[in-house]
Scaffold this active site. Structure first.
Site, short mmCIF file in Angstrom:
data_model
loop_
_atom_site.label_atom_id
_atom_site.label_comp_id
_atom_site.label_asym_id
_atom_site.label_seq_id
_atom_site.Cartn_x
_atom_site.Cartn_y
_atom_site.Cartn_z
N HIS A 92 31.29 47.12 64.32
CA HIS A 92 31.16 46.85 65.75
C HIS A 92 29.73 47.09 66.21
O HIS A 92 29.02 47.93 65.67
CB HIS A 92 32.13 47.72 66.57
CG HIS A 92 32.00 49.18 66.30
ND1 HIS A 92 32.57 49.78 65.20
CD2 HIS A 92 31.35 50.16 66.97
CE1 HIS A 92 32.28 51.08 65.21
NE2 HIS A 92 31.53 51.33 66.28
N HIS B 185 39.14 42.33 59.98
CA HIS B 185 38.79 43.71 59.69
C HIS B 185 37.74 43.76 58.58
O HIS B 185 38.02 43.48 57.43
CB HIS B 185 40.02 44.53 59.28
CG HIS B 185 39.67 45.95 58.98
ND1 HIS B 185 39.62 46.93 59.95
CD2 HIS B 185 39.29 46.56 57.83
CE1 HIS B 185 39.25 48.07 59.40
NE2 HIS B 185 39.04 47.87 58.11
P1 AMP Z 1 31.07 54.46 66.34
O1 AMP Z 1 30.71 55.90 66.48
O2 AMP Z 1 29.87 53.57 66.15
O3 AMP Z 1 32.15 54.23 65.29
O4 AMP Z 1 31.67 54.05 67.75
C1 AMP Z 1 33.03 53.98 68.04
C2 AMP Z 1 33.17 53.82 69.52
O5 AMP Z 1 34.49 53.40 69.81
C3 AMP Z 1 32.94 55.10 70.32
O6 AMP Z 1 31.87 54.90 71.26
C4 AMP Z 1 34.27 55.34 71.02
O7 AMP Z 1 34.12 55.87 72.34
C5 AMP Z 1 34.90 53.96 71.02
N1 AMP Z 1 36.35 53.92 71.04
C6 AMP Z 1 37.19 54.60 70.25
N2 AMP Z 1 38.48 54.31 70.55
C7 AMP Z 1 38.43 53.41 71.57
C8 AMP Z 1 39.42 52.71 72.33
N3 AMP Z 1 40.72 52.88 72.11
N4 AMP Z 1 39.00 51.86 73.29
C9 AMP Z 1 37.68 51.67 73.52
N5 AMP Z 1 36.70 52.29 72.84
C10 AMP Z 1 37.07 53.15 71.87
ZN ZN Z 2 40.15 47.04 61.91
#
Ligand code: AMP
Ligand code: ZN
Length: 119
Positions: free
Chosen positions: A105, A51
């Site tokens: 990410h 993390h």
């Molecule tokens: P960010 O806005 O860069 O933090 O992107 C976070 C991404 O995580 C978004 O595109 C969400 O659709 C995706 N996301 C959130 N929860 C999940 C989940 N449980 N499984 C897969 N993708 C997720």
């Molecule tokens: Zn985490």
């Protein structure tokens, strides 16, 4: 102390298999899943298993993590056959840039009409 309310970020829960996700790739250091709310026909998320909140807080000694994620994105694009069509890598760095999940990410997107994207 009651740990029932201990907060664990959604990607850490995915890593621990406490939440289901569509896993595309996994090794001891990183995980690649399909985004639950895809913004393009291909929308993968690559993140380290450790993390780390954000690129904003990433320390110099951990910089190779980023190289690993980018290299894996390149490999997946080639393996999955969309490298020649082009793909986009997005790394939202901090809330002000739209980072919602506080676990570093990389977004890997392909197959959309990116001419309408701002960059
Ligand atoms: P960010 O806005 O860069 O933090 O992107 C976070 C991404 O995580 C978004 O595109 C969400 O659709 C995706 N996301 C959130 N929860 C999940 C989940 N449980 N499984 C897969 N993708 C997720
Ligand atoms: Zn985490």
């Amino acid at each position: 102390m009651n740990f029932d309310f201990y907060y664990m970020c959604v990607f850490c829960q995915i890593i621990k298999k406490q939440i289901n996700s569509e896993i595309v790739y996994e090794d001891e250091k990183m995980m690649v899943i399909k985004d639950i709310n895809p913004k393009a026909p291909v929308h993968l998320l690559l993140f380290p298993k450790r993390h780390i909140e954000s690129l904003v807080t990433l320390r110099l000694k951990d910089r190779l993590l980023i190289e690993g994620l980018i290299w894996k994105a390149k490999s997946l694009a080639e393996e999955q056959g969309f490298a020649s069509n082009g793909y986009k890598l997005v790394l939202n760095c901090g809330q002000g840039a739209g980072q919602v999940v506080p676990h570093l990410h990389l977004h890997l997107l392909s197959g959309a009409d990116f001419s309408k994207w701002p960059v």
